[in-house]
Design a protein around this motif. Sequence first.
Motif, PDB file in Angstrom:
ATOM      1  N   LYS A  31       0.813  -1.214   0.000  1.00 14.16           N
ATOM      2  CA  LYS A  31       0.000   0.000   0.000  1.00 14.16           C
ATOM      3  C   LYS A  31       0.851   1.271   0.000  1.00 14.16           C
ATOM      4  O   LYS A  31       0.651   2.146  -0.828  1.00 14.16           O
ATOM      5  CB  LYS A  31      -0.933   0.001   1.210  1.00 14.16           C
ATOM      6  CG  LYS A  31      -1.864   1.197   1.264  1.00 14.16           C
ATOM      7  CD  LYS A  31      -2.822   1.092   2.428  1.00 14.16           C
ATOM      8  CE  LYS A  31      -3.735   2.317   2.475  1.00 14.16           C
ATOM      9  NZ  LYS A  31      -4.601   2.271   3.656  1.00 14.16           N
ATOM     10  N   CYS A  32       1.813   1.374   0.949  1.00 12.02           N
ATOM     11  CA  CYS A  32       2.566   2.634   1.084  1.00 12.02           C
ATOM     12  C   CYS A  32       4.023   2.532   0.637  1.00 12.02           C
ATOM     13  O   CYS A  32       4.701   3.543   0.520  1.00 12.02           O
ATOM     14  CB  CYS A  32       2.497   3.167   2.511  1.00 12.02           C
ATOM     15  SG  CYS A  32       3.508   2.260   3.707  1.00 12.02           S
ATOM     16  N   GLY A  33       4.522   1.315   0.421  1.00 14.12           N
ATOM     17  CA  GLY A  33       5.895   1.130  -0.043  1.00 14.12           C
ATOM     18  C   GLY A  33       6.947   1.127   1.052  1.00 14.12           C
ATOM     19  O   GLY A  33       8.129   0.971   0.774  1.00 14.12           O
ATOM     20  N   ALA A  34       6.554   1.271   2.311  1.00  6.35           N
ATOM     21  CA  ALA A  34       7.513   1.269   3.422  1.00  6.35           C
ATOM     22  C   ALA A  34       8.082  -0.138   3.624  1.00  6.35           C
ATOM     23  O   ALA A  34       7.414  -1.133   3.342  1.00  6.35           O
ATOM     24  CB  ALA A  34       6.833   1.736   4.706  1.00  6.35           C
ATOM     25  N   PRO A  35       9.317  -0.228   4.121  1.00 10.41           N
ATOM     26  CA  PRO A  35       9.868  -1.553   4.433  1.00 10.41           C
ATOM     27  C   PRO A  35       9.034  -2.233   5.520  1.00 10.41           C
ATOM     28  O   PRO A  35       8.646  -1.596   6.497  1.00 10.41           O
ATOM     29  CB  PRO A  35      11.270  -1.258   4.954  1.00 10.41           C
ATOM     30  CG  PRO A  35      11.561   0.155   4.605  1.00 10.41           C
ATOM     31  CD  PRO A  35      10.255   0.849   4.415  1.00 10.41           C
ATOM     32  N   LEU A  36       8.754  -3.514   5.331  1.00  2.00           N
ATOM     33  CA  LEU A  36       7.977  -4.253   6.324  1.00  2.00           C
ATOM     34  C   LEU A  36       8.825  -4.674   7.517  1.00  2.00           C
ATOM     35  O   LEU A  36       8.305  -4.895   8.602  1.00  2.00           O
ATOM     36  CB  LEU A  36       7.333  -5.488   5.679  1.00  2.00           C
ATOM     37  CG  LEU A  36       6.254  -5.199   4.647  1.00  2.00           C
ATOM     38  CD1 LEU A  36       5.792  -6.493   3.993  1.00  2.00           C
ATOM     39  CD2 LEU A  36       5.088  -4.455   5.274  1.00  2.00           C
ATOM     40  N   PHE A  37      10.132  -4.796   7.313  1.00  2.00           N
ATOM     41  CA  PHE A  37      11.043  -5.237   8.362  1.00  2.00           C
ATOM     42  C   PHE A  37      12.168  -4.219   8.500  1.00  2.00           C
ATOM     43  O   PHE A  37      13.269  -4.423   7.997  1.00  2.00           O
ATOM     44  CB  PHE A  37      11.601  -6.622   8.042  1.00  2.00           C
ATOM     45  CG  PHE A  37      10.532  -7.673   7.944  1.00  2.00           C
ATOM     46  CD1 PHE A  37      10.126  -8.369   9.065  1.00  2.00           C
ATOM     47  CD2 PHE A  37       9.924  -7.957   6.731  1.00  2.00           C
ATOM     48  CE1 PHE A  37       9.128  -9.337   8.986  1.00  2.00           C
ATOM     49  CE2 PHE A  37       8.925  -8.915   6.633  1.00  2.00           C
ATOM     50  CZ  PHE A  37       8.533  -9.618   7.770  1.00  2.00           C
ATOM     51  N   SER A  38      11.895  -3.124   9.181  1.00 10.09           N
ATOM     52  CA  SER A  38      12.862  -2.031   9.287  1.00 10.09           C
ATOM     53  C   SER A  38      13.915  -2.272  10.354  1.00 10.09           C
ATOM     54  O   SER A  38      14.939  -1.605  10.360  1.00 10.09           O
ATOM     55  CB  SER A  38      12.134  -0.715   9.593  1.00 10.09           C
ATOM     56  OG  SER A  38      11.558  -0.772  10.899  1.00 10.09           O
ATOM     57  N   GLY A  39      13.665  -3.188  11.263  1.00  9.43           N
ATOM     58  CA  GLY A  39      14.606  -3.410  12.353  1.00  9.43           C
ATOM     59  C   GLY A  39      14.500  -2.352  13.434  1.00  9.43           C
ATOM     60  O   GLY A  39      15.388  -2.211  14.257  1.00  9.43           O
ATOM     61  N   GLN A  40      13.383  -1.615  13.458  1.00 12.02           N
ATOM     62  CA  GLN A  40      13.134  -0.591  14.469  1.00 12.02           C
ATOM     63  C   GLN A  40      11.801  -0.882  15.149  1.00 12.02           C
ATOM     64  O   GLN A  40      10.901  -1.440  14.532  1.00 12.02           O
ATOM     65  CB  GLN A  40      13.093   0.788  13.822  1.00 12.02           C
ATOM     66  CG  GLN A  40      14.391   1.185  13.180  1.00 12.02           C
ATOM     67  CD  GLN A  40      14.263   2.529  12.467  1.00 12.02           C
ATOM     68  OE1 GLN A  40      13.276   3.234  12.608  1.00 12.02           O
ATOM     69  NE2 GLN A  40      15.265   2.864  11.700  1.00 12.02           N
ATOM     70  N   PRO A  41      11.665  -0.488  16.423  1.00 15.86           N
ATOM     71  CA  PRO A  41      10.380  -0.698  17.091  1.00 15.86           C
ATOM     72  C   PRO A  41       9.242   0.023  16.365  1.00 15.86           C
ATOM     73  O   PRO A  41       9.412   1.120  15.846  1.00 15.86           O
ATOM     74  CB  PRO A  41      10.591  -0.102  18.486  1.00 15.86           C
ATOM     75  CG  PRO A  41      12.075  -0.155  18.697  1.00 15.86           C
ATOM     76  CD  PRO A  41      12.670   0.072  17.335  1.00 15.86           C
ATOM     77  N   ILE A  42       8.088  -0.614  16.346  1.00 13.50           N
ATOM     78  CA  ILE A  42       6.882  -0.053  15.741  1.00 13.50           C
ATOM     79  C   ILE A  42       6.152   0.757  16.813  1.00 13.50           C
ATOM     80  O   ILE A  42       6.006   0.292  17.947  1.00 13.50           O
ATOM     81  CB  ILE A  42       5.978  -1.194  15.222  1.00 13.50           C
ATOM     82  CG1 ILE A  42       6.717  -2.012  14.159  1.00 13.50           C
ATOM     83  CG2 ILE A  42       4.656  -0.648  14.690  1.00 13.50           C
ATOM     84  CD1 ILE A  42       6.073  -3.348  13.863  1.00 13.50           C
ATOM     85  N   ILE A  43       5.699   1.941  16.450  1.00 15.73           N
ATOM     86  CA  ILE A  43       4.978   2.792  17.397  1.00 15.73           C
ATOM     87  C   ILE A  43       3.487   2.463  17.316  1.00 15.73           C
ATOM     88  O   ILE A  43       2.870   2.590  16.262  1.00 15.73           O
ATOM     89  CB  ILE A  43       5.219   4.290  17.091  1.00 15.73           C
ATOM     90  CG1 ILE A  43       6.723   4.600  17.071  1.00 15.73           C
ATOM     91  CG2 ILE A  43       4.474   5.163  18.099  1.00 15.73           C
ATOM     92  CD1 ILE A  43       7.472   4.236  18.330  1.00 15.73           C
ATOM     93  N   LEU A  44       2.946   2.032  18.451  1.00 13.84           N
ATOM     94  CA  LEU A  44       1.525   1.692  18.523  1.00 13.84           C
ATOM     95  C   LEU A  44       0.762   2.756  19.301  1.00 13.84           C
ATOM     96  O   LEU A  44       1.339   3.478  20.110  1.00 13.84           O
ATOM     97  CB  LEU A  44       1.331   0.334  19.198  1.00 13.84           C
ATOM     98  CG  LEU A  44       1.979  -0.874  18.523  1.00 13.84           C
ATOM     99  CD1 LEU A  44       1.675  -2.143  19.303  1.00 13.84           C
ATOM    100  CD2 LEU A  44       1.521  -0.996  17.082  1.00 13.84           C
TER     101      LEU A  44
END
Length: 148
Positions: A31-44
């Motif tokens: 959908k947005c082209g962002a990496p799915l596995f960035s190796g950084q915490p996801i902000i919820l």
Amino acid sequence: MSAESIHVVCPQCAAVNRIPSERTGSGQCGKCGAPLFSGQPIILNDANFARHIARNDLPVLVDFWATWCGPCQMMAPVFAQLAERHRTDLRVAKLDTDAAPHTSAQFAIRSIPTVILFRGGREVARTAGAMPLAQLEQWLTPYLKNAG
């Protein structure tokens, strides 16, 4: 090649992506082209929490924290390292309890930092208090398929 696939929620737009299981650890959001596995915490937050927990086929480790909490600040680099080291077998996420009061109340967060591991949309383990990376990984080991 295996025909199996897994669902991975995009850390940027929260779109659910289906990827071949042999490609876990790589790929971009459809959908947005962002990496799915960035190796950084996801902000919820309260708005995206349920989707990340329920729709990821990988286990999701959530750090419930607050900006004013000293031990939480000490855990931040540990979580960043954990996200990098386990980018292919674990989704590492952070939820600011002050900014997400509904979710914090839903999970009865009474002390911070509290770390909860979710698998298949359900809580499978919980611990509270700051800990070094080695101790956190040791705590996680029984719950991860490819721990190590």
